[in-house]
Write an enzyme that holds these catalytic residues in place. Structure first.
Site, PDB file in Angstrom:
ATOM      1  N   ASP A 189       2.188  -5.918   2.784  1.00 15.10           N
ATOM      2  CA  ASP A 189       3.076  -4.838   2.344  1.00 15.10           C
ATOM      3  C   ASP A 189       4.348  -4.899   3.178  1.00 15.10           C
ATOM      4  O   ASP A 189       4.470  -5.736   4.096  1.00 15.10           O
ATOM      5  CB  ASP A 189       2.382  -3.470   2.493  1.00 15.10           C
ATOM      6  N   GLY A 195       5.698  -8.281   4.742  1.00 14.60           N
ATOM      7  CA  GLY A 195       6.508  -9.206   3.952  1.00 14.60           C
ATOM      8  C   GLY A 195       6.978  -8.571   2.659  1.00 14.60           C
ATOM      9  O   GLY A 195       6.579  -7.458   2.305  1.00 14.60           O
ATOM     10  N   ASP A 196       7.832  -9.333   1.974  1.00 18.10           N
ATOM     11  CA  ASP A 196       8.379  -8.924   0.683  1.00 18.10           C
ATOM     12  C   ASP A 196       7.711  -9.797  -0.369  1.00 18.10           C
ATOM     13  O   ASP A 196       7.858 -11.028  -0.347  1.00 18.10           O
ATOM     14  CB  ASP A 196       9.899  -9.158   0.714  1.00 18.10           C
ATOM     15  N   PHE A 197       6.962  -9.178  -1.283  1.00 20.54           N
ATOM     16  CA  PHE A 197       6.182 -10.013  -2.205  1.00 20.54           C
ATOM     17  C   PHE A 197       7.044 -10.772  -3.223  1.00 20.54           C
ATOM     18  O   PHE A 197       6.540 -11.609  -3.944  1.00 20.54           O
ATOM     19  CB  PHE A 197       5.015  -9.282  -2.849  1.00 20.54           C
ATOM     20  N   HIS A 210       3.347  -2.187 -12.376  1.00 14.15           N
ATOM     21  CA  HIS A 210       4.096  -1.235 -13.224  1.00 14.15           C
ATOM     22  C   HIS A 210       5.334  -0.678 -12.508  1.00 14.15           C
ATOM     23  O   HIS A 210       6.123   0.028 -13.109  1.00 14.15           O
ATOM     24  CB  HIS A 210       3.191  -0.105 -13.720  1.00 14.15           C
TER      25      HIS A 210
HETATM   26  C1  LIG Z   1       2.787   2.136  -6.026  1.00  9.78           C
HETATM   27  S1  LIG Z   1       2.319   1.594  -4.448  1.00  9.78           S
HETATM   28  C2  LIG Z   1       0.658   1.049  -4.714  1.00  9.78           C
HETATM   29  C3  LIG Z   1      -0.163   1.121  -3.461  1.00  9.78           C
HETATM   30  C4  LIG Z   1      -1.623   0.770  -3.620  1.00  9.78           C
HETATM   31  N1  LIG Z   1      -1.826  -0.594  -4.040  1.00  9.78           N
HETATM   32  C5  LIG Z   1      -2.319   1.722  -4.536  1.00  9.78           C
HETATM   33  O1  LIG Z   1      -3.005   1.306  -5.466  1.00  9.78           O
HETATM   34  O2  LIG Z   1      -2.199   2.933  -4.326  1.00  9.78           O
HETATM   35  C6  LIG Z   1       3.207   0.083  -4.293  1.00  9.78           C
HETATM   36  C7  LIG Z   1       3.071  -0.562  -2.943  1.00  9.78           C
HETATM   37  O3  LIG Z   1       3.828  -1.768  -2.974  1.00  9.78           O
HETATM   38  C8  LIG Z   1       4.543  -1.885  -1.765  1.00  9.78           C
HETATM   39  N2  LIG Z   1       5.748  -2.689  -2.006  1.00  9.78           N
HETATM   40  C9  LIG Z   1       6.820  -2.325  -2.726  1.00  9.78           C
HETATM   41  N3  LIG Z   1       7.728  -3.324  -2.749  1.00  9.78           N
HETATM   42  C10 LIG Z   1       7.201  -4.327  -2.024  1.00  9.78           C
HETATM   43  C11 LIG Z   1       7.650  -5.623  -1.691  1.00  9.78           C
HETATM   44  N4  LIG Z   1       8.823  -6.080  -2.119  1.00  9.78           N
HETATM   45  N5  LIG Z   1       6.850  -6.397  -0.935  1.00  9.78           N
HETATM   46  C12 LIG Z   1       5.647  -5.942  -0.499  1.00  9.78           C
HETATM   47  N6  LIG Z   1       5.156  -4.724  -0.802  1.00  9.78           N
HETATM   48  C13 LIG Z   1       5.926  -3.913  -1.543  1.00  9.78           C
HETATM   49  C14 LIG Z   1       4.865  -0.460  -1.390  1.00  9.78           C
HETATM   50  O4  LIG Z   1       5.193  -0.327  -0.022  1.00  9.78           O
HETATM   51  C15 LIG Z   1       3.603   0.260  -1.797  1.00  9.78           C
HETATM   52  O5  LIG Z   1       2.666   0.280  -0.757  1.00  9.78           O
END
Ligand SMILES: C[S@@+](CC[C@H](N)C(=O)[O-])C[C@H]1O[C@@H](n2cnc3c(N)ncnc32)[C@H](O)[C@@H]1O
Length: 376
Positions: A223, A249-251, A269
């Site tokens: 994350d 990291g940034d996915f 989504h």
């Molecule tokens: C909507 S939340 C979902 C969290 C969890 N998987 C759940 O089911 O509740 C999206 C997650 O993606 C992470 N996220 C958003 N952009 C990201 C990125 N570019 N790289 C890594 N993680 C990211 C956010 O920090 C957040 O924890």
């Protein structure tokens, strides 16, 4: 589990949060000889806002702490003006949220169970968010329908600058996955998996359920770096520090963790279809042959023959498939920051198009669909 959609800067900048707070209800009976149903529908926002305001003001929290209070005690405790406080509390009684006996108010059973902060029900978190974001956004529905309402995708960069907001967001994510965690631990065959990565896994709440249920697994949460601190606190509290690590990291840019199974939960989504496809391709590339991709999401319109909403013929191709929950779908489409809910069919196509072989598509809890796929 709904999205960030307010037209305010605050909401526009915020990320999606999973399934919407609103639930579609059966169409109300509108009897042409009795307009009461129409009036009730048209004015439903008053009662809705009364509930949301009571949550915001902490009425249910205060009554949880005191057991019962009279109006003067609540006025003092909540910092209300006395002018309308009694009427407001009586409205909450009429709505079935509070009880009143001998001039003292108390939480009704539903409020006690679902509306008190910290009692573990996701309803409170969802209503909190609905009040801060969705209410204002839906106030601009007609404009959003005229303009198309699209907003940029989720912007998680606001989180590190606003610790309170980050905490609220993580609490909501945890509330939404509390029910899903044990189900996911059960629903997937983890036997051949050794290491599982929850991509966009927040502070590790969901993954902690999977690891607790399957002691042979180790896990990594991937994350954004600002979630490293909350993760460290969380896993220490759950006693999983030796089995779970955090990879910042940034996915979209950084290598995804090496693992036998990758989870995308309420993540895809958040993004436009194009960016969803990028993430799924990146997952495919990161997995070894035989690796699993596990997706859970509030997918729209399962293929199992649910009734579809009628579509305008002229714009048929442009219409989203809103057969699942039209309120959620509208919310996501118009206010969802460029992100969008998507259908089960789209999900199958997305994964299949990247080369995955689908193993299972099934309901997960009340709102979500679980999709399990394997890299051949
Ligand atoms: C909507 S939340 C979902 C969290 C969890 N998987 C759940 O089911 O509740 C999206 C997650 O993606 C992470 N996220 C958003 N952009 C990201 C990125 N570019 N790289 C890594 N993680 C990211 C956010 O920090 C957040 O924890």
């Amino acid at each position: 589990m709904l999205p960030a959609m307010a037209p305010t800067r605050d909401a526009v900048a915020g990320p999606r949060t999973g399934p919407p707070p609103a639930q579609t209800v059966a169409a109300p009976a509108v009897d042409e000889t009795d307009p009461a149903g129409l009036l009730r529908l048209g004015l439903a926002f008053c009662e809705s806002k009364a509930l949301l305001s009571a949550v915001e003001l902490g009425v249910f929290d205060a009554l949880h702490e005191t057991g019962s209070s009279d109006v003067d005690e609540l006025v003092a405790r909540l910092g209300l003006h006395p002018r309308a406080a009694g009427t407001f509390l009586d409205l909450l009684v009429r709505l079935g949220l509070l009880t009143r006996a001998a001039g003292r108010y108390a939480n009704g059973p539903g409020a006690a169970r679902h509306l008190v902060r910290g009692n573990g029900s996701p309803v409170r978190e969802l209503l909190d968010r609905a009040n801060r974001m969705h209410y204002a956004a839906w106030g601009g529905l007609a404009d959003a329908l005229r303009t198309g309402g699209r907003r940029p995708e989720a912007d998680y960069s606001v989180m590190p600058r606003d610790p309170q907001r980050l905490r609220r967001f993580l609490n909501l994510m945890d509330a939404l996955t509390t029910a899903i965690g044990p189900l996911l631990a059960e629903a997937v065959d983890w036997a051949a998996v050794r290491r599982v990565a929850d991509v966009g896994g927040g502070r590790g709440h969901l993954l902690s359920y999977v690891l607790t249920a399957h002691p042979h697994l180790s896990g990594v949460v991937f994350d954004l770096p600002h979630n490293a601190g909350p993760f460290a606190e969380y896993v220490a509290a759950r006693g999983l520090g030796d089995r779970m690590t955090f990879q910042p990291g940034d996915f979209f840019a950084d290598p995804l963790p090496a693992a036998d199974a990758l989870i995308f939960g309420h993540v895809l989504h958040d993004w436009s279809p194009r960016r969803r496809a990028v993430l799924v391709r990146r997952a495919y590339d990161a997995l070894a042959d035989g690796g699993l991709l596990v997706v859970y999401e509030g997918l729209l319109g399962a293929d199992a023959g649910e009734e579809r909403l009628p579509r305008h013929p002229a714009t048929r191709e442009e219409q989203p498939d809103v057969s699942g929950d039209p309120v959620a779908a509208l919310d996501m489409l118009l206010f969802g920051e460029g992100s969008s809910e998507y259908t089960e069919r789209e999900c199958r196509q997305l994964l299949g198009g990247a080369g995955f072989e689908l193993l299972a598509v099934r309901p997960l809890g009340e709102r979500d669909t679980l999709v399990v796929a394997r890299k051949p």
